[in-house]
Write a protein that holds these residues in place. Structure first.
Motif, PDB file in Angstrom:
ATOM      1  N   ILE A 177      67.302  77.771  28.223  1.00  0.00           N
ATOM      2  CA  ILE A 177      67.175  76.312  28.137  1.00  0.00           C
ATOM      3  C   ILE A 177      68.005  75.768  26.989  1.00  0.00           C
ATOM      4  N   LEU A 178      67.947  76.431  25.834  1.00  0.00           N
ATOM      5  CA  LEU A 178      68.723  75.973  24.682  1.00  0.00           C
ATOM      6  C   LEU A 178      70.220  76.063  24.948  1.00  0.00           C
ATOM      7  N   LEU A 179      70.652  77.150  25.586  1.00  0.00           N
ATOM      8  CA  LEU A 179      72.076  77.320  25.867  1.00  0.00           C
ATOM      9  C   LEU A 179      72.560  76.305  26.889  1.00  0.00           C
ATOM     10  N   ARG A 180      71.831  76.175  27.987  1.00  0.00           N
ATOM     11  CA  ARG A 180      72.224  75.205  29.010  1.00  0.00           C
ATOM     12  C   ARG A 180      72.159  73.786  28.474  1.00  0.00           C
ATOM     13  N   GLY A 181      71.110  73.500  27.692  1.00  0.00           N
ATOM     14  CA  GLY A 181      70.991  72.163  27.124  1.00  0.00           C
ATOM     15  C   GLY A 181      72.121  71.847  26.161  1.00  0.00           C
ATOM     16  N   SER A 182      72.497  72.808  25.331  1.00  0.00           N
ATOM     17  CA  SER A 182      73.591  72.591  24.376  1.00  0.00           C
ATOM     18  C   SER A 182      74.913  72.367  25.093  1.00  0.00           C
ATOM     19  N   MET A 183      75.184  73.187  26.111  1.00  0.00           N
ATOM     20  CA  MET A 183      76.433  73.036  26.867  1.00  0.00           C
ATOM     21  C   MET A 183      76.475  71.708  27.609  1.00  0.00           C
ATOM     22  N   ALA A 317      71.475  63.460  24.276  1.00  0.00           N
ATOM     23  CA  ALA A 317      71.068  64.843  24.012  1.00  0.00           C
ATOM     24  C   ALA A 317      69.583  65.047  24.315  1.00  0.00           C
ATOM     25  N   LEU A 318      68.734  64.123  23.871  1.00  0.00           N
ATOM     26  CA  LEU A 318      67.296  64.249  24.101  1.00  0.00           C
ATOM     27  C   LEU A 318      66.965  64.237  25.594  1.00  0.00           C
ATOM     28  N   LEU A 319      67.575  63.308  26.343  1.00  0.00           N
ATOM     29  CA  LEU A 319      67.296  63.228  27.776  1.00  0.00           C
ATOM     30  C   LEU A 319      67.851  64.433  28.525  1.00  0.00           C
ATOM     31  N   THR A 320      68.968  64.987  28.042  1.00  0.00           N
ATOM     32  CA  THR A 320      69.536  66.173  28.682  1.00  0.00           C
ATOM     33  C   THR A 320      68.587  67.362  28.556  1.00  0.00           C
ATOM     34  N   PHE A 321      68.027  67.564  27.369  1.00  0.00           N
ATOM     35  CA  PHE A 321      67.082  68.652  27.184  1.00  0.00           C
ATOM     36  C   PHE A 321      65.783  68.395  27.943  1.00  0.00           C
ATOM     37  N   CYS A 322      65.365  67.127  28.006  1.00  0.00           N
ATOM     38  CA  CYS A 322      64.151  66.801  28.765  1.00  0.00           C
ATOM     39  C   CYS A 322      64.313  67.153  30.245  1.00  0.00           C
ATOM     40  N   LEU A 324      65.753  69.583  31.529  1.00  0.00           N
ATOM     41  CA  LEU A 324      65.782  71.021  31.778  1.00  0.00           C
ATOM     42  C   LEU A 324      64.400  71.667  31.788  1.00  0.00           C
ATOM     43  N   HIS A 325      63.360  70.896  31.504  1.00  0.00           N
ATOM     44  CA  HIS A 325      62.014  71.470  31.466  1.00  0.00           C
ATOM     45  C   HIS A 325      61.089  70.646  32.365  1.00  0.00           C
ATOM     46  N   PRO A 326      60.296  71.298  33.202  1.00  0.00           N
ATOM     47  CA  PRO A 326      59.442  70.547  34.146  1.00  0.00           C
ATOM     48  C   PRO A 326      58.482  69.579  33.471  1.00  0.00           C
ATOM     49  N   SER A 327      57.967  69.920  32.287  1.00  0.00           N
ATOM     50  CA  SER A 327      56.974  69.059  31.641  1.00  0.00           C
ATOM     51  C   SER A 327      57.576  67.769  31.097  1.00  0.00           C
ATOM     52  N   THR A 328      58.892  67.735  30.876  1.00  0.00           N
ATOM     53  CA  THR A 328      59.540  66.537  30.322  1.00  0.00           C
ATOM     54  C   THR A 328      60.560  65.936  31.283  1.00  0.00           C
ATOM     55  N   LEU A 329      60.667  66.504  32.479  1.00  0.00           N
ATOM     56  CA  LEU A 329      61.650  65.996  33.436  1.00  0.00           C
ATOM     57  C   LEU A 329      61.427  64.524  33.766  1.00  0.00           C
ATOM     58  N   TRP A 330      60.150  64.112  33.763  1.00  0.00           N
ATOM     59  CA  TRP A 330      59.840  62.718  34.104  1.00  0.00           C
ATOM     60  C   TRP A 330      60.480  61.744  33.125  1.00  0.00           C
ATOM     61  N   LEU A 331      60.650  62.126  31.853  1.00  0.00           N
ATOM     62  CA  LEU A 331      61.312  61.253  30.882  1.00  0.00           C
ATOM     63  C   LEU A 331      62.777  61.035  31.253  1.00  0.00           C
ATOM     64  N   ALA A 332      63.451  62.128  31.649  1.00  0.00           N
ATOM     65  CA  ALA A 332      64.854  62.007  32.057  1.00  0.00           C
ATOM     66  C   ALA A 332      64.992  61.183  33.326  1.00  0.00           C
ATOM     67  N   SER A 337      69.480  59.768  33.684  1.00  0.00           N
ATOM     68  CA  SER A 337      69.870  60.286  34.986  1.00  0.00           C
ATOM     69  C   SER A 337      69.125  61.575  35.275  1.00  0.00           C
ATOM     70  N   PRO A 338      68.496  61.716  36.440  1.00  0.00           N
ATOM     71  CA  PRO A 338      67.768  62.941  36.762  1.00  0.00           C
ATOM     72  C   PRO A 338      68.669  64.094  37.157  1.00  0.00           C
ATOM     73  N   HIS A 339      69.978  63.817  37.291  1.00  0.00           N
ATOM     74  CA  HIS A 339      70.896  64.863  37.743  1.00  0.00           C
ATOM     75  C   HIS A 339      71.152  65.842  36.599  1.00  0.00           C
TER      76      HIS A 339
END
Length: 345
Positions: A177-183, A317-322, A324-332, A337-339
């Motif tokens: 998650i950290l690697l994908r989120g950073s990229m 950055a915050l929305l991108t990391f959100c 990537l995780h099911p518990s915070t996907l609703w924020l993104a 963008s949900p994509h």
């Protein structure tokens, strides 16, 4: 809602308040780090490409030189544009004073007294305090950039090692998650700045052409000021229209001309910002305008001008990391963008 959920919500709220307080109180620590990470995200592709043909330290030196030249050039042009405007105000002080006298006379004729408030606020002591404040800000800005430069140097040296550490983490899920989120964050920030730069160039060129067409002095300066301030969403374009409108008041001597100048400048900002930019940026950078405005105000409140500049990238950055995780996907999904873009490594 159960007691457990209420307790969890209270813990999250308290934690958020503590984090915001820490970011504000220790702004001299966190702001340079955030800005350095922002610059690393922009510069890293250049260094990565150079490392394929040059030694690592040589590639780092070239990347840093390119970065410094870009920042010094941009800063010099900002100083030139605002300096020219300031000198014009000083040389044309009599006309500004005449316009002020006419305005106060008209306001007092309609029952609005402003002369007393003006004389109490704008005094010699106020001017001295302003000069001291500007000097202090310049000194703190130099210190800020020196700290940022050190963080950028260290950050560019650590990118490869950081990637290897994430891939070798015992908690593979967290590392992924950290690697994908950073990229993904780096790719989105670079795209955001590319789009913002293109829109700023278009805005600056249109403002320059309009100022030249209507005979407004300092057309080149107004164009560059519009270009530079366009990097700060909402507030920057508004300020970029107020300055030339104030000059139009003293140059044309007609309220109709002033209104026309203000309307045309805002029309340029609206067309570029609300029509052209969303179509160029696409869904990958889609963020609610309310969230964008809140980001600018929130981070400028915490970190001043630097916060206003990088407030939107931080939100990206915050929305991108959100996302990537099911518990915070609703924020993104709600605020951005949900994509989930998967940038190439």
């Amino acid at each position: 809602m159960t007691a457990g959920k209420i307790h969890h919500a209270a813990q999250v709220t308290v934690a958020a308040i503590l984090v915001i307080a820490a970011l504000s109180i220790a702004s001299s620590v966190f702001a340079p780090v955030a800005f350095a990470l922002f610059i690393v995200a922009l510069v890293w592709p250049l260094q990565k490409a150079l490392q394929g043909a040059l030694p690592r330290l040589v590639a780092l030196a070239v990347s840093v030189v390119v970065m410094i030249v870009a920042f010094v050039g941009f800063g010099s042009l900002i100083i030139w544009a605002f300096g020219r405007v300031g000198r014009w105000i000083v040389s044309d002080a009599a006309r500004f004073q005449s316009f002020y006298d006419q305005t106060t006379t008209w306001l007092e004729g309609h029952g609005i007294v402003v002369a007393g408030a003006w004389s109490e606020t704008f005094s010699v002591s106020w001017m001295l305090r302003l000069a001291q404040t500007v000097t202090g800000r310049l000194n703190s800005t130099v210190s800020f950039w020196l700290v940022v430069l050190v963080y950028v140097l260290l950050g560019l040296l650590e990118v490869d090692d950081f990637e290897r550490k994430l891939k070798c983490m015992r908690s593979r899920g967290t590392g992924e998650i950290l690697l994908r989120g950073s990229m993904a964050t780096g790719a989105k920030i670079r795209r955001y700045m590319l789009v913002r730069t293109a829109m700023s160039i278009i805005t600056g060129a249109l403002v320059w052409a309009f100022a030249r067409a209507v005979g407004l002095p300092l057309a080149e300066e107004w164009g560059f000021i519009a270009f530079s301030l366009n990097y700060i969403p909402f507030l920057g374009p508004l300020i970029a229209t107020v300055f030339p409108t104030a000059f139009a008041m003293t140059q044309f001597g007609s309220w109709g001309a002033v209104v026309a100048v203000f309307a045309c400048l805002n029309l340029i900002q609206f067309v570029v910002g609300s029509y052209v930019e969303p179509r160029v940026a696409g869904n990958a950078l889609a963020i609610s305008p309310v969230v964008v405005l809140f980001s600018v105000f929130f981070w400028s409140y915490l970190w001043g001008v630097f916060g206003a500049f990088i407030g939107v990238p931080i939100t990206i950055a915050l929305l991108t990391f959100c996302a990537l995780h099911p518990s915070t996907l609703w924020l993104a999904e709600i605020f951005g963008s949900p994509h989930k873009d998967e940038p190439a490594a």
